[in-house]
Design a protein around this motif. Sequence first.
Motif, PDB file in Angstrom:
ATOM      1  N   UNK A 202    -103.497   6.853  43.810  1.00 64.20           N
ATOM      2  CA  UNK A 202    -104.585   7.494  44.549  1.00 64.20           C
ATOM      3  C   UNK A 202    -105.618   7.966  43.566  1.00 64.20           C
ATOM      4  N   UNK A 203    -106.880   7.910  43.957  1.00 67.59           N
ATOM      5  CA  UNK A 203    -107.926   8.609  43.200  1.00 67.59           C
ATOM      6  C   UNK A 203    -108.777   9.376  44.205  1.00 67.59           C
ATOM      7  N   UNK A 204    -109.409  10.469  43.744  1.00 68.02           N
ATOM      8  CA  UNK A 204    -110.300  11.245  44.604  1.00 68.02           C
ATOM      9  C   UNK A 204    -111.206  12.090  43.732  1.00 68.02           C
ATOM     10  N   UNK A 205    -112.420  12.333  44.211  1.00 65.94           N
ATOM     11  CA  UNK A 205    -113.345  13.163  43.447  1.00 65.94           C
ATOM     12  C   UNK A 205    -112.729  14.544  43.195  1.00 65.94           C
ATOM     13  N   UNK A 206    -112.964  15.095  41.993  1.00 65.80           N
ATOM     14  CA  UNK A 206    -112.498  16.458  41.713  1.00 65.80           C
ATOM     15  C   UNK A 206    -113.671  17.429  41.921  1.00 65.80           C
ATOM     16  N   UNK A 207    -114.595  17.482  40.959  1.00 67.27           N
ATOM     17  CA  UNK A 207    -115.684  18.475  41.002  1.00 67.27           C
ATOM     18  C   UNK A 207    -116.983  17.853  41.528  1.00 67.27           C
ATOM     19  N   UNK A 208    -117.985  18.724  41.684  1.00 64.86           N
ATOM     20  CA  UNK A 208    -119.333  18.257  42.025  1.00 64.86           C
ATOM     21  C   UNK A 208    -119.871  17.377  40.881  1.00 64.86           C
TER      22      UNK A 208
END
Length: 317
Positions: A202-208
């Motif tokens: 899985x990957x997903x955005x962390x910060x802005x």
Amino acid sequence: MYQLSREKKAHALFKRFQGNPIMTPASWPYPTNAVFNPAAAKLNNETLLLIRVEDMRGFSHLTVARSADGLTNWDIDSEPTLKADQSSREERWGLEDPRIVWLEEQKQFAVTYVSFSEGGPVVSLAITKNFQTFARLGSLLPPEDKDACLFPRRFNGRFALIHRPIVRGEAHMWISFSPDLKHWGDHRPLIMTRAAYWDCHRVGLACQPIETEQGWMLFYHGVRNTTAGAIYRVGLALLDLNSPWKVLRRSAEWVLGPRASYERIGDVGDVVFPNGAVVHKETDQLYLYYGAADSTVAVAIAKLSDCLEYLMSCPED
Ligand code: BMA
């Protein structure tokens, strides 16, 4: 390709704050089970965190904490700051995992968060000036969707959103566009899971997204499932400044993974999950705020220029 010098750089980028974890359920002014996955912003010369707070039913809401130095003396709102609106069906099981970005055009903050219900997780948007009153703009895209943040400005007249739908059971990061923050289209895959690597499942955005001269610097989380459970770690990517659907660089290594005891042990062990960063330009420092083991809030510090130098030494995606 394996490169020892680059690997050493990745390993040395972040230093954990020695006062970690900076906030725990015991710090809270009211009873909670866990406090984790904080979004971050600068407001009135203070660092503001919007923290996911899980109550004793297992449902989450969001609460603000403020600090002058971004490390100590956190002033936590005495009540939940943003709670699920029970009249809105998509929020019935609570609000989770916020991200904050300053919208230059609106001169307001955009908060994207996960609204959870029996319909599945969706990304919702709220706008605020002060983190006291919020205008809710509703959900953006159909479930199952998470890990979303807007960019601070438009590209060729359109807003852009990074998010993480689940498609065929796969969890890749996408970018979508909108003329009005309401209608979204031109959906494109952005950062995919990488077979065999630490971010293979899985990957997903962390910060802005963080604007730099070289491009938009992204932190993202990557997951590998093991026989002992999932391991959540953090990597870096660089997107083109004017065409953010183009990935210029992607870190081969992770730059932060669960090692400290508070990251390894908790409600969900072996998780570091950042949702916000604050850049202090004067000192070239980047404070990365993250949830540790779905239980507490922690911070790790790097030099922004070191992060960029390391990224530029990584292969093109
Ligand atoms: C993800 C999200 C995060 C959580 C992480 C680890 O799917 O739900 O909120 O921190 O799992 O449990």
